[in-house]
Design a protein around this motif. Structure first.
Motif, mmCIF file in Angstrom:
data_model
loop_
_atom_site.group_PDB
_atom_site.id
_atom_site.type_symbol
_atom_site.label_atom_id
_atom_site.label_comp_id
_atom_site.label_asym_id
_atom_site.label_seq_id
_atom_site.Cartn_x
_atom_site.Cartn_y
_atom_site.Cartn_z
ATOM 1 N N CYS A 21 -7.047 5.068 8.018
ATOM 2 C CA CYS A 21 -6.714 4.378 6.768
ATOM 3 C C CYS A 21 -6.941 5.370 5.643
ATOM 4 O O CYS A 21 -8.072 5.825 5.441
ATOM 5 C CB CYS A 21 -7.588 3.144 6.556
ATOM 6 S SG CYS A 21 -7.328 2.459 4.900
ATOM 7 N N PHE A 22 -5.877 5.758 4.960
ATOM 8 C CA PHE A 22 -5.987 6.775 3.909
ATOM 9 C C PHE A 22 -6.564 6.204 2.613
ATOM 10 O O PHE A 22 -6.962 6.939 1.732
ATOM 11 C CB PHE A 22 -4.603 7.379 3.611
ATOM 12 C CG PHE A 22 -4.005 8.086 4.795
ATOM 13 C CD1 PHE A 22 -4.371 9.395 5.083
ATOM 14 C CD2 PHE A 22 -3.114 7.445 5.631
ATOM 15 C CE1 PHE A 22 -3.839 10.049 6.184
ATOM 16 C CE2 PHE A 22 -2.576 8.082 6.738
ATOM 17 C CZ PHE A 22 -2.943 9.389 7.022
ATOM 18 N N ALA A 23 -6.595 4.879 2.502
ATOM 19 C CA ALA A 23 -6.975 4.272 1.223
ATOM 20 C C ALA A 23 -8.479 4.366 0.956
ATOM 21 O O ALA A 23 -8.877 4.485 -0.206
ATOM 22 C CB ALA A 23 -6.540 2.813 1.192
ATOM 23 N N TYR B 275 0.358 4.258 0.864
ATOM 24 C CA TYR B 275 0.300 5.085 2.084
ATOM 25 C C TYR B 275 1.164 4.435 3.173
ATOM 26 O O TYR B 275 1.868 5.115 3.914
ATOM 27 C CB TYR B 275 -1.147 5.225 2.561
ATOM 28 C CG TYR B 275 -2.023 5.899 1.532
ATOM 29 C CD1 TYR B 275 -1.832 7.237 1.203
ATOM 30 C CD2 TYR B 275 -3.026 5.191 0.862
ATOM 31 C CE1 TYR B 275 -2.613 7.855 0.235
ATOM 32 C CE2 TYR B 275 -3.813 5.798 -0.087
ATOM 33 C CZ TYR B 275 -3.605 7.135 -0.409
ATOM 34 O OH TYR B 275 -4.374 7.737 -1.364
ATOM 35 N N PHE B 276 1.112 3.115 3.249
ATOM 36 C CA PHE B 276 1.943 2.391 4.216
ATOM 37 C C PHE B 276 3.432 2.635 3.933
ATOM 38 O O PHE B 276 4.242 2.781 4.853
ATOM 39 C CB PHE B 276 1.618 0.892 4.119
ATOM 40 C CG PHE B 276 2.422 0.027 5.032
ATOM 41 C CD1 PHE B 276 2.081 -0.108 6.371
ATOM 42 C CD2 PHE B 276 3.529 -0.654 4.559
ATOM 43 C CE1 PHE B 276 2.835 -0.909 7.218
ATOM 44 C CE2 PHE B 276 4.287 -1.458 5.397
ATOM 45 C CZ PHE B 276 3.934 -1.579 6.736
ATOM 46 N N CYS C 291 -8.702 -1.789 6.978
ATOM 47 C CA CYS C 291 -7.451 -1.641 6.194
ATOM 48 C C CYS C 291 -7.640 -2.428 4.901
ATOM 49 O O CYS C 291 -8.125 -3.553 4.930
ATOM 50 C CB CYS C 291 -6.267 -2.194 6.988
ATOM 51 S SG CYS C 291 -4.777 -2.488 6.006
ATOM 52 N N ALA C 292 -7.255 -1.823 3.779
ATOM 53 C CA ALA C 292 -7.577 -2.432 2.485
ATOM 54 C C ALA C 292 -6.342 -2.918 1.732
ATOM 55 O O ALA C 292 -6.331 -2.963 0.500
ATOM 56 C CB ALA C 292 -8.357 -1.436 1.628
ATOM 57 N N ILE C 293 -5.286 -3.328 2.470
ATOM 58 C CA ILE C 293 -4.111 -3.879 1.766
ATOM 59 C C ILE C 293 -4.513 -5.135 0.987
ATOM 60 O O ILE C 293 -5.489 -5.805 1.334
ATOM 61 C CB ILE C 293 -2.973 -4.281 2.736
ATOM 62 C CG1 ILE C 293 -3.461 -5.313 3.767
ATOM 63 C CG2 ILE C 293 -2.335 -3.087 3.373
ATOM 64 C CD1 ILE C 293 -2.362 -6.121 4.414
ATOM 65 N N CYS D 157 -0.377 5.767 8.850
ATOM 66 C CA CYS D 157 -1.697 5.141 8.751
ATOM 67 C C CYS D 157 -1.918 4.131 9.879
ATOM 68 O O CYS D 157 -1.013 3.835 10.661
ATOM 69 C CB CYS D 157 -1.859 4.474 7.384
ATOM 70 S SG CYS D 157 -0.974 2.912 7.251
ATOM 71 N N ALA D 158 -3.138 3.591 9.917
ATOM 72 C CA ALA D 158 -3.547 2.719 11.028
ATOM 73 C C ALA D 158 -2.663 1.476 11.148
ATOM 74 O O ALA D 158 -2.393 1.001 12.251
ATOM 75 C CB ALA D 158 -5.002 2.310 10.829
ATOM 76 N N ARG D 159 -2.188 0.933 10.043
ATOM 77 C CA ARG D 159 -1.355 -0.285 10.121
ATOM 78 C C ARG D 159 -0.012 -0.004 10.790
ATOM 79 O O ARG D 159 0.627 -0.895 11.317
ATOM 80 C CB ARG D 159 -1.163 -0.886 8.713
ATOM 81 C CG ARG D 159 -0.502 -2.253 8.713
ATOM 82 C CD ARG D 159 -0.723 -3.007 7.435
ATOM 83 N NE ARG D 159 -2.061 -3.549 7.360
ATOM 84 C CZ ARG D 159 -2.449 -4.732 7.820
ATOM 85 N NH1 ARG D 159 -1.570 -5.539 8.371
ATOM 86 N NH2 ARG D 159 -3.699 -5.114 7.710
ATOM 87 N N CYS E 110 0.854 -1.200 0.000
ATOM 88 C CA CYS E 110 0.000 0.000 0.000
ATOM 89 C C CYS E 110 0.891 1.252 0.000
ATOM 90 O O CYS E 110 1.798 1.374 0.825
ATOM 91 C CB CYS E 110 -0.890 0.002 1.252
ATOM 92 S SG CYS E 110 -1.732 1.582 1.491
ATOM 93 N N HIS F 182 -6.021 -1.776 -4.335
ATOM 94 C CA HIS F 182 -6.349 -2.313 -3.011
ATOM 95 C C HIS F 182 -7.342 -3.475 -3.101
ATOM 96 O O HIS F 182 -7.652 -3.979 -4.179
ATOM 97 C CB HIS F 182 -6.837 -1.167 -2.117
ATOM 98 C CG HIS F 182 -5.728 -0.255 -1.687
ATOM 99 N ND1 HIS F 182 -5.120 0.626 -2.545
ATOM 100 C CD2 HIS F 182 -5.081 -0.128 -0.498
ATOM 101 C CE1 HIS F 182 -4.159 1.278 -1.909
ATOM 102 N NE2 HIS F 182 -4.123 0.837 -0.652
HETATM 103 S S1 SF4 Z 1 -4.912 0.177 3.432
HETATM 104 FE FE1 SF4 Z 1 -3.920 -0.400 5.388
HETATM 105 S S2 SF4 Z 1 -1.765 0.005 4.990
HETATM 106 FE FE2 SF4 Z 1 -2.946 1.188 3.464
HETATM 107 S S3 SF4 Z 1 -3.403 3.215 4.350
HETATM 108 FE FE3 SF4 Z 1 -5.076 1.891 4.914
HETATM 109 S S4 SF4 Z 1 -4.471 1.116 6.969
HETATM 110 FE FE4 SF4 Z 1 -2.615 1.847 5.976
#
Ligand code: SF4
Ligand SMILES: Cc1cc2nc3c(=O)[nH]c(=O)nc-3n(C[C@H](O)[C@H](O)[C@H](O)COP(=O)(O)OP(=O)(O)OC[C@H]3O[C@@H](n4cnc5c(N)ncnc54)[C@H](O)[C@@H]3O)c2cc1C
Length: 340
Positions: free
Chosen positions: A151-153, A135-136, A169-171, A143-145, A133, A161
């Motif tokens: 979660c920016f996605a 953003y990760f 979380c959408a990884i 981000c949350a992870r 991801c 994603h």
């Molecule tokens: S999809 Fe997961 S890794 Fe990506 S920004 Fe969202 S929380 Fe973070």
């Protein structure tokens, strides 16, 4: 990148006692700054060094698993295979027994990354690499992870994603080999710092974000993957792995599928259909498997099963384009498995 110590352990026990964190725990922080006191395991180093160069990970010590003898073998075991964690993707792709009996795994390893990377990347590291991801992977997005709040996605650029299982979380799971190994019912042997071993199926090992938002798997600090096991399959099993990239390049796929079909006289006795780049874990398409099991295979059944593979899909704002790609890829993979 910060300076770090380098350790070359002689055996698994030495390495396990020295490892104070997994990469996932070492990257977690409330502030957005990685911890600097962790000692973490390194195999080929491709993902690890990438994270360090981006200042997302700052360990004080790397423990080099490549110095431990005996972890780089592929051996027959009970009609299946026992694969050492430092076997490279190139070795796996070329290995005669893997190609002959577990072709989807050889295909998956051979389709991952570029030839140079495959010669260094290990199977253990491939299964444990962190998500792609963007953003990760960005220092600017806590981000949350990584321990942040957002979660920016979901409201952002989510074209690469997940379409399944993305609560919180959408990884998508980054490992191409994991898709094939789950199709074969693969399992991990994990050795802890006391020398105690546990075995866990890969399906149970990988974690959805609703179970654990910050770790992709249940590996604990000080645990080392010491083998990847594939159980015996009937000699009538045919398998295939297909990868679809956005372009014909060495990048991670936008969709992939591994299929293993046990076929006798045109009837499918058992089917495994696993989608990769679809969910935070390799996604078992159980409705497709159920549609195939016990039935004589024909073109109409393949179409029905391919549609069934997408039951429950919930695309995000920018990735509904993946649905027809997966449907076509599943159909193509089942057809190719029958002819393999
Ligand atoms: S999809 Fe997961 S890794 Fe990506 S920004 Fe969202 S929380 Fe973070
Ligand atoms: C351009 C490019 C394209 C790529 N395309 C793909 C692709 O299509 N498909 C795909 O799957 N991958 C792809 N990759 C990723 C690449 O395959 C992985 O980074 C690589 O497999 C990681 O293996 P490694 O041995 O270098 O692991 P490392 O970077 O050394 O380690 C990765 C993680 O695993 C942990 N670890 C390693 N071994 C063990 C062990 N035995 N026990 C416990 N922990 C361990 C480490 O602590 C670390 O957290 C690509 C990479 C690049 C740069």
């Amino acid at each position: 990148m910060k300076q770090f110590d380098w350790m070359t352990p002689d055996d698994v026990a030495h390495a396990a006692r020295a490892a104070t964190a997994t990469v996932a725990t070492a990257m977690l922080s409330r502030s957005g700054q990685p911890t600097t006191d962790a000692a973490v395991l390194k195999a080929g180093g491709i993902d690890l060094l990438d994270l360090m160069k981006e200042d997302l990970l700052s360990p004080h010590r790397l423990i080099n698993l490549l110095s431990i003898p005996g972890l780089d073998r592929i051996e027959p075991q009970g009609g299946g295979l026992r694969i050492g964690p430092t076997v490279t993707l190139a070795q796996l792709a070329a290995h005669e027994a893997v190609r002959a009996r577990f072709r989807a795994l050889a295909d998956a390893a051979g389709a991952s990354a570029s030839p140079q990377i495959r010669h260094l990347a290990t199977l253990g590291g491939n299964l444990l690499q962190r998500p792609r991801c963007w953003y990760f992977r960005s220092h600017a997005h806590h981000c949350a992870r990584k321990g942040g709040d957002t979660c920016f996605a979901f409201a952002g650029e989510n074209q690469y994603h997940a379409i399944f299982g993305h609560r919180g979380c959408a990884i998508v799971h980054p490992s191409t080999c994991a898709t094939a190994l789950v199709a074969f019912g693969g399992a991990l042997e994990i050795t802890g710092p006391t020398g105690a071993r546990r075995e866990v199926s890969l399906e149970a090992f990988f974690r959805l974000p609703e179970t654990d938002l910050q770790r992709e798997n249940d590996l604990l600090p000080g645990e080392i993957v010491t083998a990847i096991r594939i159980p015996a399959h009937p000699h009538t099993t045919r398998s295939i792995h297909l990868k679809q990239g956005e372009t014909d390049s060495f990048d991670w796929p936008i969709a992939e599928v591994a299929v293993a079909l046990d076929l006798a006289d045109g009837v499918c006795r058992r089917a495994s259909v696993v989608l990769g780049a679809a969910a935070p874990v390799p996604h078992r398409a159980v409705q497709a498997e159920a549609a195939l099991a016990g039935r004589a295979i024909n073109e109409a059944l393949l179409r029905t099963a391919a549609r069934a593979a997408l039951e429950g899909a919930a695309p995000l704002s920018r990735n509904a384009y993946k649905l027809p790609i997966f449907e076509a890829l599943v159909r193509r993979a089942m057809r190719a498995a029958m002819e393999a």
